[in-house]
Design an enzyme around this catalytic site. Structure first.
Site, PDB file in Angstrom:
ATOM      1  N   ASN A 140     -35.280 -16.712  73.879  1.00  0.00           N
ATOM      2  CA  ASN A 140     -34.774 -17.625  74.773  1.00  0.00           C
ATOM      3  C   ASN A 140     -35.869 -19.279  74.357  1.00  0.00           C
ATOM      4  O   ASN A 140     -36.411 -19.348  73.558  1.00  0.00           O
ATOM      5  CB  ASN A 140     -35.476 -17.356  75.985  1.00  0.00           C
ATOM      6  CG  ASN A 140     -36.896 -16.743  75.995  1.00  0.00           C
ATOM      7  OD1 ASN A 140     -37.883 -17.493  76.074  1.00  0.00           O
ATOM      8  ND2 ASN A 140     -36.906 -15.381  76.148  1.00  0.00           N
ATOM      9  N   ASP A 170     -35.288  -9.412  78.779  1.00  0.00           N
ATOM     10  CA  ASP A 170     -35.291  -8.161  79.749  1.00  0.00           C
ATOM     11  C   ASP A 170     -34.501  -7.209  79.025  1.00  0.00           C
ATOM     12  O   ASP A 170     -34.387  -5.968  79.275  1.00  0.00           O
ATOM     13  CB  ASP A 170     -34.361  -8.876  80.913  1.00  0.00           C
ATOM     14  CG  ASP A 170     -35.139  -9.680  81.646  1.00  0.00           C
ATOM     15  OD1 ASP A 170     -36.405  -9.296  81.848  1.00  0.00           O
ATOM     16  OD2 ASP A 170     -34.485 -10.652  82.433  1.00  0.00           O
TER      17      ASP A 170
HETATM   18  N1  CTP Z   1     -42.118 -10.016  82.650  1.00  0.00           N
HETATM   19  C1  CTP Z   1     -42.742  -8.868  81.974  1.00  0.00           C
HETATM   20  N2  CTP Z   1     -41.923  -7.894  81.414  1.00  0.00           N
HETATM   21  C2  CTP Z   1     -40.429  -8.095  81.316  1.00  0.00           C
HETATM   22  C3  CTP Z   1     -39.888  -9.265  82.083  1.00  0.00           C
HETATM   23  C4  CTP Z   1     -40.838 -10.016  82.589  1.00  0.00           C
HETATM   24  O1  CTP Z   1     -43.659  -8.678  81.835  1.00  0.00           O
HETATM   25  N3  CTP Z   1     -39.706  -7.153  80.604  1.00  0.00           N
HETATM   26  C5  CTP Z   1     -42.702 -10.883  83.377  1.00  0.00           C
HETATM   27  C6  CTP Z   1     -42.937 -12.114  82.799  1.00  0.00           C
HETATM   28  O2  CTP Z   1     -43.858 -12.293  81.815  1.00  0.00           O
HETATM   29  C7  CTP Z   1     -43.192 -12.981  84.031  1.00  0.00           C
HETATM   30  C8  CTP Z   1     -42.533 -12.185  85.235  1.00  0.00           C
HETATM   31  O3  CTP Z   1     -42.376 -10.726  84.763  1.00  0.00           O
HETATM   32  O4  CTP Z   1     -44.561 -13.188  84.486  1.00  0.00           O
HETATM   33  C9  CTP Z   1     -41.285 -12.538  85.855  1.00  0.00           C
HETATM   34  O5  CTP Z   1     -40.295 -12.790  84.716  1.00  0.00           O
HETATM   35  P1  CTP Z   1     -38.650 -13.168  85.038  1.00  0.00           P
HETATM   36  O6  CTP Z   1     -37.991 -13.033  83.576  1.00  0.00           O
HETATM   37  O7  CTP Z   1     -38.803 -14.129  85.819  1.00  0.00           O
HETATM   38  O8  CTP Z   1     -38.581 -11.950  85.971  1.00  0.00           O
HETATM   39  P2  CTP Z   1     -37.745 -10.582  85.854  1.00  0.00           P
HETATM   40  O9  CTP Z   1     -38.387  -9.568  86.504  1.00  0.00           O
HETATM   41  O10 CTP Z   1     -37.304 -10.483  84.538  1.00  0.00           O
HETATM   42  O11 CTP Z   1     -36.400 -10.983  86.545  1.00  0.00           O
HETATM   43  P3  CTP Z   1     -35.150 -11.821  86.218  1.00  0.00           P
HETATM   44  O12 CTP Z   1     -34.988 -11.842  84.979  1.00  0.00           O
HETATM   45  O13 CTP Z   1     -33.780 -11.030  86.880  1.00  0.00           O
HETATM   46  O14 CTP Z   1     -35.189 -13.146  86.882  1.00  0.00           O
END
Ligand code: CTP
Length: 395
Positions: A208, A277
């Site tokens: 990303n 993710d």
């Molecule tokens: N995070 C994490 N592990 C993952 C995904 C996210 O620790 N596998 C953490 C990121 O470092 C950040 C927070 O969770 O502090 C939110 O990440 P974000 O990508 O915005 O949220 P997601 O829970 O992945 O939700 P979405 O992608 O659906 O917005």
């Protein structure tokens, strides 16, 4: 931090003098008012005019110059300083200071100052390893002088070893650290930063746009405020901040392993990393060849590291980031609850002046008690300071 600070940059003779020019540029760019004092030998390497042009102040070289003394009294100059930096500091200069010798303008000014003194030594590796120099350095440290370790590499004299002047950025960060109040002393902080890479095959990966700038700014600020910082970071182009325990990782799985390993001993976790993710269900062992017109990659979910930390947290303070493109507050608030966080930093990554790879950010702090703080656009370094202020209050 350095805005408006009065700094004396003391330069002694050595090939590394050219790096002091770059350091001066960094200091003045940060808003410091810098007076340069040069030893006689330093003037053999770079002219005082170079330092004068960049500092905008007269350069001081001669203890017995009536003209210089009329223009600026060196004792009051040393007395008014907030910080005295010696870069490069030769073995001779260190030896003189430790003996209390003051036989030229530079050593006289060092002796006359009550400001903290930061010393960045540079010399031949054999001189550096000489027990006399080592004893002198230890004595200075015991007296409260801040002495940086020189770096290792090939030296101008043709030798290989320890003795190189640290990079100007490193000395600059150390100067900031010396002047920063240590309000996070004794605190163990873990910061994650940057993107993760999920490999498709040996030559390709999914990632990303995260630059790592926000997480690196937090790690830098926490270290300067006295915390013991571990920075677990995916691939970025940023220099490793001074004084942090740096753990480079690539994939989300590697980041998870590194985070879980240090979690128990950590007081504060700040997860600024943009974790992928999904990962490939099956990474190809060999490079995928071009054949069919269309191609589908099968992905499987990565574990949510932060949610896992939230489930097992005891004493830790957990801070997450939510980079959103729509429904900012609702999405961030949901993540705060779902991951059992104490605070989440929400930002709309599509807003100008916010998001990936820029030096500024526009964020909101959402607290566990429902309080929402809206911050103006500011640099990522300023966001980092604000965030650490909130975390300190939570402790
Ligand atoms: N995070 C994490 N592990 C993952 C995904 C996210 O620790 N596998 C953490 C990121 O470092 C950040 C927070 O969770 O502090 C939110 O990440 P974000 O990508 O915005 O949220 P997601 O829970 O992945 O939700 P979405 O992608 O659906 O917005």
């Amino acid at each position: 931090m350095l805005q408006g600070k009065r700094i004396i940059l003391g330069v002694s003779g050595g090939i590394a003098v050219y790096k002091a020019v770059e350091l001066l540029r960094l200091l003045t760019k940060a808003g410091a008012n810098v007076d340069v004092v040069m030893s006689k030998n330093a003037c053999e390497f770079v002219t005082p005019l170079t330092f004068q042009s960049l500092s905008g102040n007269p350069v001081h070289t001669d203890l017995f110059s009536l003209h210089q003394e009329q223009e600026i009294d060196h004792i009051s100059l040393a007395d008014r300083a907030d910080l005295f930096i010696l870069a490069p500091a030769t073995a001779n200069l260190v030896g003189k200071i430790v003996q209390g010798l003051a036989d030229d303008l530079l050593t006289t000014s060092v002796m006359a100052t009550k400001a903290p003194v930061l010393i960045a030594p540079a010399m031949n590796c054999n001189m550096y390893e000489n027990p006399i120099y080592q004893r002198n350095q230890k004595d200075l440290q015991a007296l409260g002088y801040h002495v940086l370790e020189p770096t290792t590499g090939s030296l101008a004299c043709g030798w290989e070893g320890a003795g190189k002047l640290p990079a100007p950025e490193v000395i600059f960060a150390a100067a900031q650290a010396v002047l920063t109040p240590k309000d996070l002393l004794g605190c163990k902080v873990m910061v994650t930063a940057g993107p993760t890479r999920e490999e498709i095959d040996p030559v390709r990966y999914i990632t990303n746009y995260s630059s790592g700038k926000m997480g690196y700014a937090i790690a830098t600020a926490a270290q300067q405020r006295g915390a013991e910082v571990t920075l677990i970071a995916g691939a970025t182009n940023l220099p490793v901040p001074f004084g942090v325990n740096y753990v480079p990782v690539s994939s989300a799985a590697q980041m998870r392993a590194a985070v879980l390993e240090g979690y128990e001993a950590t007081d504060i976790v700040i997860k600024a990393a943009a974790v992928a993710d999904y990962r490939l269900a099956q990474r190809a062992e060999q490079k995928l060849k071009k054949s069919a017109e269309q191609m589908t990659l099968e992905l499987e979910k990565n574990p949510d590291i932060l949610a896992e930390l939230g489930q097992t947290k005891n004493k830790q303070i957990l801070v997450g980031f939510a980079a959103e493109t729509e429904n900012l507050l609702a999405n961030a608030g949901d993540k705060l609850k779902r991951k059992n966080l104490d605070l989440i930093v929400a930002n709309d990554v599509t807003a100008p002046g916010a998001g990936f790879d820029v030096d500024t950010n526009i964020v909101r702090f959402l607290h566990a008690d429902g309080q929402v703080e809206e911050l103006e656009q500011m640099t990522k370094a300023q966001v980092a300071e604000q965030l650490l202020d909130r975390v300190k209050e939570l402790r």
